[in-house]
Design a protein around this motif. Structure first.
Motif, PDB file in Angstrom:
ATOM      1  N   GLY A 108      46.594  32.358  39.840  1.00  0.00           N
ATOM      2  CA  GLY A 108      47.738  33.140  39.605  1.00  0.00           C
ATOM      3  C   GLY A 108      47.617  34.837  39.639  1.00  0.00           C
ATOM      4  O   GLY A 108      46.533  35.218  40.249  1.00  0.00           O
ATOM      5  N   GLN A 109      48.480  35.480  39.191  1.00  0.00           N
ATOM      6  CA  GLN A 109      48.675  36.920  39.626  1.00  0.00           C
ATOM      7  C   GLN A 109      48.179  37.491  38.380  1.00  0.00           C
ATOM      8  O   GLN A 109      48.327  37.147  37.303  1.00  0.00           O
ATOM      9  N   ILE A 110      46.990  38.364  38.453  1.00  0.00           N
ATOM     10  CA  ILE A 110      46.415  39.329  37.705  1.00  0.00           C
ATOM     11  C   ILE A 110      46.135  40.792  38.090  1.00  0.00           C
ATOM     12  O   ILE A 110      46.289  40.972  39.272  1.00  0.00           O
ATOM     13  N   VAL A 111      45.612  41.496  37.143  1.00  0.00           N
ATOM     14  CA  VAL A 111      45.263  43.145  37.758  1.00  0.00           C
ATOM     15  C   VAL A 111      43.719  43.058  37.512  1.00  0.00           C
ATOM     16  O   VAL A 111      43.170  42.546  36.403  1.00  0.00           O
ATOM     17  N   THR A 115      37.414  44.132  37.130  1.00  0.00           N
ATOM     18  CA  THR A 115      37.533  43.090  38.100  1.00  0.00           C
ATOM     19  C   THR A 115      37.990  41.896  37.757  1.00  0.00           C
ATOM     20  O   THR A 115      38.603  42.023  36.696  1.00  0.00           O
ATOM     21  N   ALA A 116      38.281  41.044  38.732  1.00  0.00           N
ATOM     22  CA  ALA A 116      39.047  39.949  38.308  1.00  0.00           C
ATOM     23  C   ALA A 116      38.226  39.035  37.403  1.00  0.00           C
ATOM     24  O   ALA A 116      38.843  38.266  36.289  1.00  0.00           O
ATOM     25  N   GLY A 117      36.952  38.809  37.270  1.00  0.00           N
ATOM     26  CA  GLY A 117      36.204  38.034  36.226  1.00  0.00           C
ATOM     27  C   GLY A 117      36.311  38.431  34.989  1.00  0.00           C
ATOM     28  O   GLY A 117      36.026  37.590  33.974  1.00  0.00           O
ATOM     29  N   ALA A 118      36.597  39.806  34.820  1.00  0.00           N
ATOM     30  CA  ALA A 118      36.845  40.370  33.470  1.00  0.00           C
ATOM     31  C   ALA A 118      38.131  41.096  33.199  1.00  0.00           C
ATOM     32  O   ALA A 118      38.335  41.670  32.215  1.00  0.00           O
ATOM     33  N   SER A 119      39.350  40.372  33.816  1.00  0.00           N
ATOM     34  CA  SER A 119      40.413  40.818  33.733  1.00  0.00           C
ATOM     35  C   SER A 119      41.331  40.578  32.593  1.00  0.00           C
ATOM     36  O   SER A 119      42.117  41.051  32.262  1.00  0.00           O
ATOM     37  N   GLY A 120      40.673  39.691  31.596  1.00  0.00           N
ATOM     38  CA  GLY A 120      41.424  39.372  30.490  1.00  0.00           C
ATOM     39  C   GLY A 120      41.365  40.335  29.351  1.00  0.00           C
ATOM     40  O   GLY A 120      41.969  40.422  28.455  1.00  0.00           O
ATOM     41  N   ILE A 121      40.184  41.040  29.560  1.00  0.00           N
ATOM     42  CA  ILE A 121      39.727  41.890  27.953  1.00  0.00           C
ATOM     43  C   ILE A 121      40.694  43.267  27.907  1.00  0.00           C
ATOM     44  O   ILE A 121      41.450  43.228  27.056  1.00  0.00           O
TER      45      ILE A 121
ATOM     46  N   ILE B  13      46.425  44.581  42.216  1.00  0.00           N
ATOM     47  CA  ILE B  13      46.756  43.396  41.627  1.00  0.00           C
ATOM     48  C   ILE B  13      46.733  42.356  42.699  1.00  0.00           C
ATOM     49  O   ILE B  13      47.091  42.431  43.901  1.00  0.00           O
ATOM     50  N   MET B  14      46.354  41.246  42.045  1.00  0.00           N
ATOM     51  CA  MET B  14      45.854  40.180  43.001  1.00  0.00           C
ATOM     52  C   MET B  14      46.044  38.755  42.482  1.00  0.00           C
ATOM     53  O   MET B  14      46.246  38.610  41.280  1.00  0.00           O
ATOM     54  N   ILE B  15      45.727  37.858  43.401  1.00  0.00           N
ATOM     55  CA  ILE B  15      45.762  36.163  43.031  1.00  0.00           C
ATOM     56  C   ILE B  15      44.228  36.064  42.552  1.00  0.00           C
ATOM     57  O   ILE B  15      43.563  36.339  43.539  1.00  0.00           O
ATOM     58  N   GLY B  16      44.165  35.461  41.562  1.00  0.00           N
ATOM     59  CA  GLY B  16      42.754  35.151  41.375  1.00  0.00           C
ATOM     60  C   GLY B  16      42.017  34.164  42.217  1.00  0.00           C
ATOM     61  O   GLY B  16      42.846  33.462  42.894  1.00  0.00           O
ATOM     62  N   PRO B  17      40.971  33.543  41.974  1.00  0.00           N
ATOM     63  CA  PRO B  17      39.960  34.168  40.717  1.00  0.00           C
ATOM     64  C   PRO B  17      38.881  35.090  40.887  1.00  0.00           C
ATOM     65  O   PRO B  17      38.252  35.658  40.328  1.00  0.00           O
ATOM     66  N   SER B  18      38.747  35.677  42.631  1.00  0.00           N
ATOM     67  CA  SER B  18      37.802  36.533  42.737  1.00  0.00           C
ATOM     68  C   SER B  18      38.264  37.561  43.722  1.00  0.00           C
ATOM     69  O   SER B  18      38.938  37.332  44.617  1.00  0.00           O
ATOM     70  N   GLY B  70      50.408  36.346  56.773  1.00  0.00           N
ATOM     71  CA  GLY B  70      50.990  37.760  56.702  1.00  0.00           C
ATOM     72  C   GLY B  70      51.438  37.911  55.324  1.00  0.00           C
ATOM     73  O   GLY B  70      51.842  39.223  54.813  1.00  0.00           O
ATOM     74  N   MET B  71      50.597  37.224  54.327  1.00  0.00           N
ATOM     75  CA  MET B  71      50.915  37.380  52.846  1.00  0.00           C
ATOM     76  C   MET B  71      49.797  38.578  52.444  1.00  0.00           C
ATOM     77  O   MET B  71      48.558  38.268  52.806  1.00  0.00           O
ATOM     78  N   GLU B  72      50.415  39.254  51.255  1.00  0.00           N
ATOM     79  CA  GLU B  72      49.540  40.282  50.653  1.00  0.00           C
ATOM     80  C   GLU B  72      48.337  39.543  49.759  1.00  0.00           C
ATOM     81  O   GLU B  72      48.765  38.456  48.982  1.00  0.00           O
ATOM     82  N   PRO B  73      47.465  39.918  49.292  1.00  0.00           N
ATOM     83  CA  PRO B  73      46.607  39.459  48.414  1.00  0.00           C
ATOM     84  C   PRO B  73      47.079  39.221  47.048  1.00  0.00           C
ATOM     85  O   PRO B  73      46.620  38.478  46.161  1.00  0.00           O
ATOM     86  N   SER B  74      48.206  39.937  46.779  1.00  0.00           N
ATOM     87  CA  SER B  74      49.002  39.798  45.513  1.00  0.00           C
ATOM     88  C   SER B  74      50.278  38.974  45.492  1.00  0.00           C
ATOM     89  O   SER B  74      50.606  38.559  44.481  1.00  0.00           O
ATOM     90  N   SER B  75      50.145  38.149  46.554  1.00  0.00           N
ATOM     91  CA  SER B  75      51.455  37.185  46.803  1.00  0.00           C
ATOM     92  C   SER B  75      51.344  35.737  46.024  1.00  0.00           C
ATOM     93  O   SER B  75      50.309  35.481  46.070  1.00  0.00           O
TER      94      SER B  75
END
Lengths: 288, 222
Positions: A108-111, A115-121, B13-18, B70-75
């Protein structure tokens, strides 16, 4: 304009400004973007944080690997049953941190924060404090700018990567950012913001990065839950007036040195810690 | 000391997880598609190192396919990329391999199209969602996709660098980085600039020159 905590504090003092104001000024001058545009961008980030930290509270979110999921909902329901040990504020913060981590693990979409791994804090901390004290959106935005400034200093002088510094560099930095951010939201001084950041780093110094099967799931999700509480208690410690004997910059430096001294097996390689337990190894065989 | 902006810390702003395995993978795919174009019916992905070992659990595969679409990493459509690619009739395959490169998160992307030569790009996800493209069809390059970039492949001869420099200066474009390398008798030039570049600059450069491949990539700035 500032490279470390000492320089940041000096600027705050000389110009009689808060950390978030200095951070905005610095970013405006380095990026040629107006303060208004920066705030709009931060608002966008805040909205994604609000969404990611709430969507797992009422529905079960499963990770793409199937390893984890549904923790945020369980914790939220546990809170609503009214018999928690830690009390509503801490459990809410924890549930929100879990929610963002689960959104992350489910693609899903997060900021990334940092980092993504620590994105909940960070989202868990600022949203919980906003709710508890009935603050405004603007306060959260200011808290985010302060948090970003702290993260910038740590990234510049140490590391925010688990592969280079272990989990202390990822979740530790996220807690430091969040601790400083919520102290800002509650009207603390610049020094108190830095103290909260220092306490957060101190509390998890040496924490290893040992994800099972190398996936950003377990224990990462659990460490987001403890990371948000680390931020809350560090902020409370600081706001109560407890001073951090070791200056922030030296704490950051110590974290960096500890990170470099950690063996490679404990830095995101999935070769040590929980990843190397019999269960961790078995899950790795099954998942990969 | 590296300089950071606040949105390097709060972001992407991205799609997880890494950020390295998912966001970086999507960016590698997208940048590759920008370099090659969208005229392909089959793509092969050769995954190296940590990409090869953990791609399923990190959604690296879905992110790479999303990128070449063509999608962005946040799509938010990123996780449906397989379905979308199939709807468009694009075939894709993943191979775990050893590319012999040092960086653990590396992929070789090969675009196929009937009646056209295969086109490949090798790049690494170097952390925090940042990438480095290191090879285009055998030409060693260094391309981050962060800045507007001009890519030229041409039969090596004297004076091309000077001509490109002059045309860019005339168009008020400042060069930030420039790298020229040679493979067989062809040279590849990568020019990263501080300013947005209009595609017509490519026409000016191409006038009277034999250009094997030329492209301008202007990254989307958020």
């Amino acid at each position: 304009m500032f490279n470390n905590g000492k320089e940041l504090l000096k600027l705050c003092k000389e110009q009689n400004k808060k950390i978030y104001e200095i951070v905005i000024l610095k970013e405006c001058s380095s990026s040629n973007i107006s303060g208004e545009e920066l705030k709009n961008e931060m608002k966008k980030i805040l909205n994604i944080m609000i969404s990611s930290s709430s969507s797992g509270l009422n529905k079960k979110i499963n990770s793409i690997s199937g390893l984890t999921g549904g923790y945020a909902k369980k914790v939220e329901e546990y809170k609503n049953a009214g018999k928690t040990i830690c009390g509503d504020t801490i459990i809410s913060a924890m549930a929100r941190a879990l929610s963002t981590s689960e959104v992350n693990a489910s693609m899903g979409q997060i900021v990334a924060a940092p980092t993504a791994g620590a994105s909940g804090i960070l989202p868990g901390a600022i949203i919980t404090v906003k709710e508890k004290f009935n603050l405004k959106e603007e306060d959260m935005i200011n808290g985010l700018f302060t948090a970003a400034g702290i993260g910038e200093i740590i990234a510049k002088n140490a590391t925010i990567s688990g592969a280079y510094g272990g989990c202390q560099a990822e979740c530790g930095t996220a807690s430091a950012m969040a601790g400083a951010g919520i102290v800002e939201m509650l009207g603390g001084t610049p020094q108190q913001c830095l103290n909260a950041a220092s306490f957060s780093l101190i509390n998890v110094m040496g924490l290893v990065c040992d994800p099972i099967a190398g996936l950003v799931e377990f224990p990462c999700i659990i460490r987001n839950a403890s990371g948000v509480i680390n931020a809350l208690l560090s902020a409370d410690l600081s706001l109560s007036g407890v001073d951090c004997i070791v200056p922030f910059d030296e704490v950051v430096d110590a974290m960096y040195k500890v990170g470099r001294e950690l063996p490679t097996s404990l830095k995101e390689t999935a070769l040590g810690g929980l990843a190397a337990t019999p269960t961790g190894e078995e899950l790795k065989r099954r998942l990969l | 000391m590296k300089e950071y902006g606040i949105f390097d810390i709060l972001g992407p702003i991205m799609i997880g997880p890494s950020s390295s395995h998912t966001a970086g993978a999507a960016k590698l795919g997208k940048t590759s598609e920008e370099i090659y174009g969208d005229d392909f019916d089959k793509v092969d992905f050769y995954l190296h190192g940590s990409f090869a070992k953990t791609y399923k659990g990190h959604g690296t595969d879905k992110a790479l396919v999303a990128g070449i679409l063509g999608m962005e990493p946040s799509s938010e459509k990123l996780k449906d990329s397989f379905i979308i690619a199939k709807e468009k009739g694009i075939e894709f395959n993943f191979y775990e391999t050893d590319l012999g490169y040092e960086h653990p998160n590396t992929v070789k992307i090969v675009f196929h199209k009937d009646n056209k030569r295969d086109f490949y790009i090798i790049g690494s996800s170097i952390g925090g969602g940042s990438i480095l493209i290191t090879d285009i069809n055998g030409n060693k390059v260094e391309l981050t996709g962060e800045s507007p970039t001009l890519i030229l492949e041409y039969p090596d001869k004297k004076g091309v660098i000077s001509k490109v420099g002059t045309i860019l200066a005339y168009n008020n474009i400042n060069i930030a980085n420039m790298k020229v390398s040679r493979f067989d008798k062809n040279a590849t030039m990568i020019v990263e600039t501080d300013n947005f570049m209009d595609k017509k600059i490519l026409d000016e450069i191409s006038a009277g020159e034999e250009i094997i491949y030329g492209n301008i990539i202007n990254p989307v700035r958020r």
